[in-house]
Design an enzyme around this catalytic site. Structure first.
Site, PDB file in Angstrom:
ATOM      1  N   GLY A  23       0.787  -1.235   0.000  1.00 62.34           N
ATOM      2  CA  GLY A  23       0.000   0.000   0.000  1.00 62.34           C
ATOM      3  C   GLY A  23       0.810   1.271   0.000  1.00 62.34           C
ATOM      4  CE1 TYR A  82     -11.123   1.228  -6.059  1.00 61.97           C
ATOM      5  CE2 TYR A  82      -9.415   1.324  -7.742  1.00 61.97           C
ATOM      6  CZ  TYR A  82     -10.214   0.592  -6.886  1.00 61.97           C
ATOM      7  OH  TYR A  82     -10.100  -0.772  -6.862  1.00 61.97           O
ATOM      8  CB  CYS A 134     -21.570   4.678 -24.603  1.00 59.61           C
ATOM      9  SG  CYS A 134     -23.211   5.384 -24.812  1.00 59.61           S
TER      10      CYS A 134
END
Length: 466
Positions: free
Chosen positions: A276, A366, A393
């Site tokens: 992370g 996100y 689209c």
């Protein structure tokens, strides 16, 4: 109370001003070095990576394309290997994995974390040393476990009581011993600089420390034939820029480690602190170096071990984004430019490119921030706040929400988006029947195809209709 705009966040009040951290550059042609791989540079406005200009790359391989800087990838892998010299460094394959990349990871001396049969297959194809492979996942099938144990993976991270029984049964059937780690949730979730220590047990991953499930999982592993307990695994979030959250998590995980030693008589030899670690997507991001991270994480664990009177276990980490993220950029060709009149005399400039959410879903998924630059020429035009959008689209098909590009950006220009190595190709799709772009490695003025561009034949190969 604030409410969402019915057409989405992109239309909310204040959106036209851009984020607070983004300001108009003096020169919209210039690169911010911290956002790009180390070989990226501009000459007369033309962007090159690894000694290859992006116009030349597009002429050979087409657009859009992911551009992977091999030298930069290897350097970042080596920085984690050397900075965390007394850790085991597992490259998180979910960020981006291909046979070529798996071989680079092996050659740079790192371990490899996989979390599916497909990722394990790539590791096998690359002849990756299986004793240096870890296998994650919250729902591993019997077939996946059989393959992992047959190949001799170094460790399996268990994620449920059912899985403990399943791995044990497979190990006994195969006559193998499965080396496992128990994934725990420490009640800590890290988002940039906010560390909140409550209410984060409600997720699909891991065993809760607070509820006692994590201790019970360790007890069951120790009691299950065919399993050996390597230690505990903790992962607190993504895109983390300081170590405060790790400190809280390490304290709780080491308390459990100590309890297992005291009450179950087992001193686990290893502990995994997860990954992370953040990277710079925009000018607001300021990541730490691997060496600084290693010093701080090591001290956190040493201090907590001293409190509990424990020897420090062998530590491991799992960087993925922090290695491959900055090593890749995506190049697009501009198709249309539209200046849309809005209320109050305001305007928004939409720069439409030949890709979009099929090759980078992170902005839509996100609300991720990205940067961009004009890559094919120099411009003397004034910088204009622009939005780079895709060709799909969907109103939310946005690649870069806000960026200052030269005001004369036009169809046929190339724009490049940095820091797209992590999760963009891994999460790419065929939405609207788009063909997924290639990954082109560059080094010393040469290009190499890591993943080829999909073809129409690929697209139709699973369509069995007449």
């Amino acid at each position: 109370m604030p409410t969402a705009h019915p057409s989405g966040w992109a239309h909310a009040d204040g959106a036209l001003r851009g984020p607070h951290w983004l300001s108009a550059p003096e020169d919209p042609n210039a690169l911010l070095p911290q956002l790009w791989s180390t070989t990226a540079e501009k000459t007369d406005g033309v962007l090159s990576v690894g000694g290859v200009t992006l116009p030349d790359l597009v002429a050979e391989h087409g657009s859009p394309a992911y551009v992977l800087d091999e030298a930069d990838f290897r350097a970042r892998a080596a920085a984690f290997r050397d900075g965390f010299a007394d850790f085991d460094v597992f490259y998180a394959g979910k960020s981006f994995l291909a046979t070529t990349v798996a071989r680079w990871v092996a050659e740079e001396g790192l371990h490899l974390d996989v979390c599916s049969a497909g990722e394990l297959l790539v590791a096998e194809r690359a002849e990756f040393p299986m004793e240096r492979v870890g296998f994650h996942g919250n729902n591993k099938t019997v077939a996946e476990l059989e393959r992992a144990l047959t190949l001799g993976v170094g460790r399996i991270i268990v994620d449920s009581f059912t899985e403990i029984e399943r791995i044990g049964a497979v190990a006994v059937e195969l006559g193998r011993t499965a080396r496992v780690m128990v994934r725990v949730t420490a009640g800590v979730e890290a988002h940039t600089h906010e560390f909140i220590a409550t209410a984060h047990e409600d997720q699909k991953f891991g065993f809760s420390i607070a509820s006692g499930d994590a201790f019970e999982a360790a007890r069951r592993v120790l009691a299950t034939e065919g399993l050996t307990l390597l230690g505990l695994h903790s992962h607190i979030g993504s895109q983390i820029f300081d170590t405060s959250g790790f400190e809280v998590a390490a304290r709780r995980v080491l308390a459990l480690h100590a309890r297992i030693a005291s009450e179950l008589g087992h001193v686990s030899p290893e502990m995994d602190l997860g990954g992370g670690f953040g990277i710079a997507y925009t000018s607001q991001d300021d990541p730490q170096t691997p060496a600084d991270l290693a010093t701080r994480l090591g001290k956190i664990v040493d201090d907590e071990c001293a409190i509990f009177g424990l020897e420090r276990p062998r530590l491991s980490i799992e960087p993925g984004r922090a290695i491959v993220g900055p090593s890749m950029c995506t190049v697009y060709e501009v198709g249309t430019v539209k200046r849309v009149a809005l209320d109050g005399g305001q305007h928004r400039t939409y720069v439409s490119v030949d890709g979009g959410m099929s090759d980078n879903i992170r902005t839509a998924l996100y609300d991720a921030d990205y940067s961009a630059t004009l890559a094919s020429r120099a411009s003397g035009a004034e910088p204009t706040l622009s939005r780079i959008v895709g060709k799909h689209c969907e109103a939310g098909d946005i690649v870069v929400k806000d960026e200052f590009l030269p005001g004369d950006v036009a169809p046929g220009d190339l724009v490049a988006v940095p820091a797209t190595g992590a999760y963009c190709r891994s999460m790419a799709s065929n939405y609207n029947h788009a063909l997924r772009p290639p990954v082109i490695s560059v080094r010393d003025g040469q290009t190499f195809v890591v993943l080829r561009r999909e073809t129409v034949e690929d697209l139709l190969s699973t369509d069995v209709g007449a």
